[in-house]
Design a protein around this motif. Sequence first.
Motif, PDB file in Angstrom:
ATOM      1  N   LEU A  23     -66.464  75.441  27.428  1.00  0.00           N
ATOM      2  CA  LEU A  23     -66.041  76.696  28.065  1.00  0.00           C
ATOM      3  C   LEU A  23     -67.046  77.800  27.777  1.00  0.00           C
ATOM      4  O   LEU A  23     -67.592  77.880  26.669  1.00  0.00           O
ATOM      5  CB  LEU A  23     -64.668  77.130  27.520  1.00  0.00           C
ATOM      6  CG  LEU A  23     -63.459  76.251  27.841  1.00  0.00           C
ATOM      7  CD1 LEU A  23     -62.261  76.663  27.008  1.00  0.00           C
ATOM      8  CD2 LEU A  23     -63.132  76.348  29.331  1.00  0.00           C
ATOM      9  N   ALA A  25     -67.309  81.074  26.592  1.00  0.00           N
ATOM     10  CA  ALA A  25     -66.456  82.064  25.937  1.00  0.00           C
ATOM     11  C   ALA A  25     -67.021  82.411  24.563  1.00  0.00           C
ATOM     12  O   ALA A  25     -67.979  81.775  24.089  1.00  0.00           O
ATOM     13  CB  ALA A  25     -65.038  81.538  25.810  1.00  0.00           C
ATOM     14  N   GLU A  26     -66.441  83.402  23.928  1.00  0.00           N
ATOM     15  CA  GLU A  26     -66.872  83.835  22.610  1.00  0.00           C
ATOM     16  C   GLU A  26     -66.855  82.675  21.605  1.00  0.00           C
ATOM     17  O   GLU A  26     -65.833  81.980  21.490  1.00  0.00           O
ATOM     18  CB  GLU A  26     -65.930  84.920  22.053  1.00  0.00           C
ATOM     19  CG  GLU A  26     -66.125  86.297  22.608  1.00  0.00           C
ATOM     20  CD  GLU A  26     -66.014  86.330  24.124  1.00  0.00           C
ATOM     21  OE1 GLU A  26     -65.118  85.660  24.674  1.00  0.00           O
ATOM     22  OE2 GLU A  26     -66.843  87.004  24.745  1.00  0.00           O
ATOM     23  N   LEU A  29     -63.760  82.613  19.461  1.00  0.00           N
ATOM     24  CA  LEU A  29     -62.543  82.122  20.110  1.00  0.00           C
ATOM     25  C   LEU A  29     -62.530  80.594  20.153  1.00  0.00           C
ATOM     26  O   LEU A  29     -61.530  79.951  19.814  1.00  0.00           O
ATOM     27  CB  LEU A  29     -62.447  82.704  21.531  1.00  0.00           C
ATOM     28  CG  LEU A  29     -61.194  82.342  22.343  1.00  0.00           C
ATOM     29  CD1 LEU A  29     -59.936  82.824  21.636  1.00  0.00           C
ATOM     30  CD2 LEU A  29     -61.269  82.952  23.746  1.00  0.00           C
ATOM     31  N   LEU A 109     -54.652  84.896  20.561  1.00  0.00           N
ATOM     32  CA  LEU A 109     -55.504  84.631  21.725  1.00  0.00           C
ATOM     33  C   LEU A 109     -55.946  83.170  21.789  1.00  0.00           C
ATOM     34  O   LEU A 109     -56.044  82.592  22.881  1.00  0.00           O
ATOM     35  CB  LEU A 109     -56.718  85.563  21.718  1.00  0.00           C
ATOM     36  CG  LEU A 109     -56.381  87.047  21.940  1.00  0.00           C
ATOM     37  CD1 LEU A 109     -57.602  87.930  21.670  1.00  0.00           C
ATOM     38  CD2 LEU A 109     -55.857  87.289  23.354  1.00  0.00           C
ATOM     39  N   ALA A 113     -55.236  80.848  24.928  1.00  0.00           N
ATOM     40  CA  ALA A 113     -56.343  80.175  25.618  1.00  0.00           C
ATOM     41  C   ALA A 113     -56.103  78.667  25.691  1.00  0.00           C
ATOM     42  O   ALA A 113     -56.405  78.033  26.710  1.00  0.00           O
ATOM     43  CB  ALA A 113     -57.668  80.474  24.921  1.00  0.00           C
TER      44      ALA A 113
ATOM     45  N   ALA B 148     -59.976  81.366  28.336  1.00  0.00           N
ATOM     46  CA  ALA B 148     -61.089  81.728  27.458  1.00  0.00           C
ATOM     47  C   ALA B 148     -62.309  82.239  28.234  1.00  0.00           C
ATOM     48  O   ALA B 148     -62.934  83.217  27.815  1.00  0.00           O
ATOM     49  CB  ALA B 148     -61.467  80.535  26.571  1.00  0.00           C
ATOM     50  N   VAL B 152     -58.544  86.081  28.622  1.00  0.00           N
ATOM     51  CA  VAL B 152     -58.286  85.975  27.177  1.00  0.00           C
ATOM     52  C   VAL B 152     -59.572  86.222  26.383  1.00  0.00           C
ATOM     53  O   VAL B 152     -59.572  86.961  25.396  1.00  0.00           O
ATOM     54  CB  VAL B 152     -57.679  84.595  26.819  1.00  0.00           C
ATOM     55  CG1 VAL B 152     -57.665  84.391  25.319  1.00  0.00           C
ATOM     56  CG2 VAL B 152     -56.258  84.485  27.356  1.00  0.00           C
ATOM     57  N   GLY B 153     -60.680  85.624  26.827  1.00  0.00           N
ATOM     58  CA  GLY B 153     -61.959  85.869  26.168  1.00  0.00           C
ATOM     59  C   GLY B 153     -62.364  87.332  26.268  1.00  0.00           C
ATOM     60  O   GLY B 153     -62.898  87.905  25.310  1.00  0.00           O
ATOM     61  N   LEU B 156     -60.585  89.383  23.664  1.00  0.00           N
ATOM     62  CA  LEU B 156     -61.189  89.242  22.327  1.00  0.00           C
ATOM     63  C   LEU B 156     -62.516  90.011  22.273  1.00  0.00           C
ATOM     64  O   LEU B 156     -62.788  90.725  21.303  1.00  0.00           O
ATOM     65  CB  LEU B 156     -61.421  87.769  21.979  1.00  0.00           C
ATOM     66  CG  LEU B 156     -61.925  87.571  20.533  1.00  0.00           C
ATOM     67  CD1 LEU B 156     -60.801  87.795  19.533  1.00  0.00           C
ATOM     68  CD2 LEU B 156     -62.518  86.182  20.321  1.00  0.00           C
TER      69      LEU B 156
END
Lengths: 292, 292
Positions: A23, A25-26, A29, A109, A113, B148, B152-153, B156
């Motif tokens: 994914l 994403a951060e 996360l 979160l 997610a 994410a 949601v990402g 964050l």
Amino acid sequence: MNVFVSEVRQLIDRHLPHYVQSLQAEPRLKEAMCYSLEAGGKRVRPLLLMAVLEAYGKPISIGLEAACAIEMVHTYSLIHDDLPAMDDDDYRRGQLTNHKMYDEATAILAGDALLTHSFGLIADAETTEMTAEIKVALISIFSKAIGAPGMVGGQLADMLAEKKSLTVDELAHIHRRKTGDLLTFSIVAGAYIAGVNKEDRLCLEQFGQELGLVFQIKDDILDVESDSETLGKPVGSDETNYKSTYPGLLGLDGAKKMLSYHHEQAKGYLHKLGLSDTILGEIADYLVERLH
Amino acid sequence: MNVFVSEVRQLIDRHLPHYVQSLQAEPRLKEAMCYSLEAGGKRVRPLLLMAVLEAYGKPISIGLEAACAIEMVHTYSLIHDDLPAMDDDDYRRGQLTNHKMYDEATAILAGDALLTHSFGLIADAETTEMTAEIKVALISIFSKAIGAPGMVGGQLADMLAEKKSLTVDELAHIHRRKTGDLLTFSIVAGAYIAGVNKEDRLCLEQFGQELGLVFQIKDDILDVESDSETLGKPVGSDETNYKSTYPGLLGLDGAKKMLSYHHEQAKGYLHKLGLSDTILGEIADYLVERLH
């Protein structure tokens, strides 16, 4: 059974983090999502789904996405249940809970997610068995099993029931929703993916409901009988939390009798389906005999 | 436009609580879900989805389930964002936030239940336009937009960015995910349900992305310019929370210029599609001119 179990666990353990890591994403996360996914679960739900596929002579790989989706939802439910506002647990399976390892916001979160991604995983499954119709059917049943009518409602009911004395029926009703519905869905999902006819699917669903009770009664018994190291959490934590349990309501012997009863019921459904001598039957036995 | 807006709002306002009340679940859980669903949202996302249907000559009723699913997800995101561990807000739209009205556990679970139900709502949609293939496509894109990689990402990222000074690009990237992706999805979902061809769908997606920026920049400007009563929350709360904003980075005039720029871009995409004189265009204008 052992070969099957380790094959399934390896498959799930390899793919779960991959689905998250791919994914965009951060990193924080994704790390929090993987931390709980990789915290040493028994993968009971993927095992059940794939044992249904095995029982009907299908390759287990066709259930990979659905099995991982279910395990993601199971993991999200643990993360949210452990939060200070809910069960307020610091440890889970001998490791720090997600909000203790990271922080509350990240844990909320990460759970959100995982839940969200689980639906996408089913929608994006690529095998030919997973037709659009089957995906839609699975997503519809899944959302009920894990939503307000099922798991989420069961968790609220469980919290509202704390410090109250329940009847066995009330306790069973809460657990049917809190843990039973997702367990049953694992089996029903396997049936859909394997292309099982409707009559047999309904029989498998009843098998799943019995198995859900087996699972929960055994959990309650282990909470009384096991030692903390084997269990991965403090022994007697239900009693400390003033929770109604089967041994609390029926005594330890009564709970064991009830465990046997539902185990027999479950086996009866398998017998009716001609699936007594499958790995599915062995897993039902394992759920009764397990030590943690 | 006004007739259309009130028609859509009435439709959504009538069906949202119905979808929740028809669930078999704890009254307290359903009450908490409905409390936030009925807290007077502008229904911007359902309006956008249905304006796309209207622009392509389709009845808005065929988008009802998808529009309500999107509004449920928007509502869940507000409930979770308001939690003490997140933005810690006591009021939202002039009313107590969900965890203040109920409690934290209930608010977390009400959010989880809304998110979960939203996927089931799409899967269970019954109109002929919502084929299994379209449902699967919507669920796949939805899960990315709100998971994410998207919302949601973004939430964050927004929290991690607090008290840091961001560039305009970094700010835009956070907002594209935190609010833009769901807004864009509303438009893309409308395009799928209306059966729009792929080329036009991609153009509508770009329109949606511009509109997402318009929406967020306007929000930031309102936070500086409006009065608390009109806005339904304390004015200047971004500054108090040390959040990077467009007026903070560009000055109020610069932010207004940027707002105009993205508004023009959005209108450009509509022009390209031959949809300039539709309600969709009027809604884009409204998002710039709105007072709260």
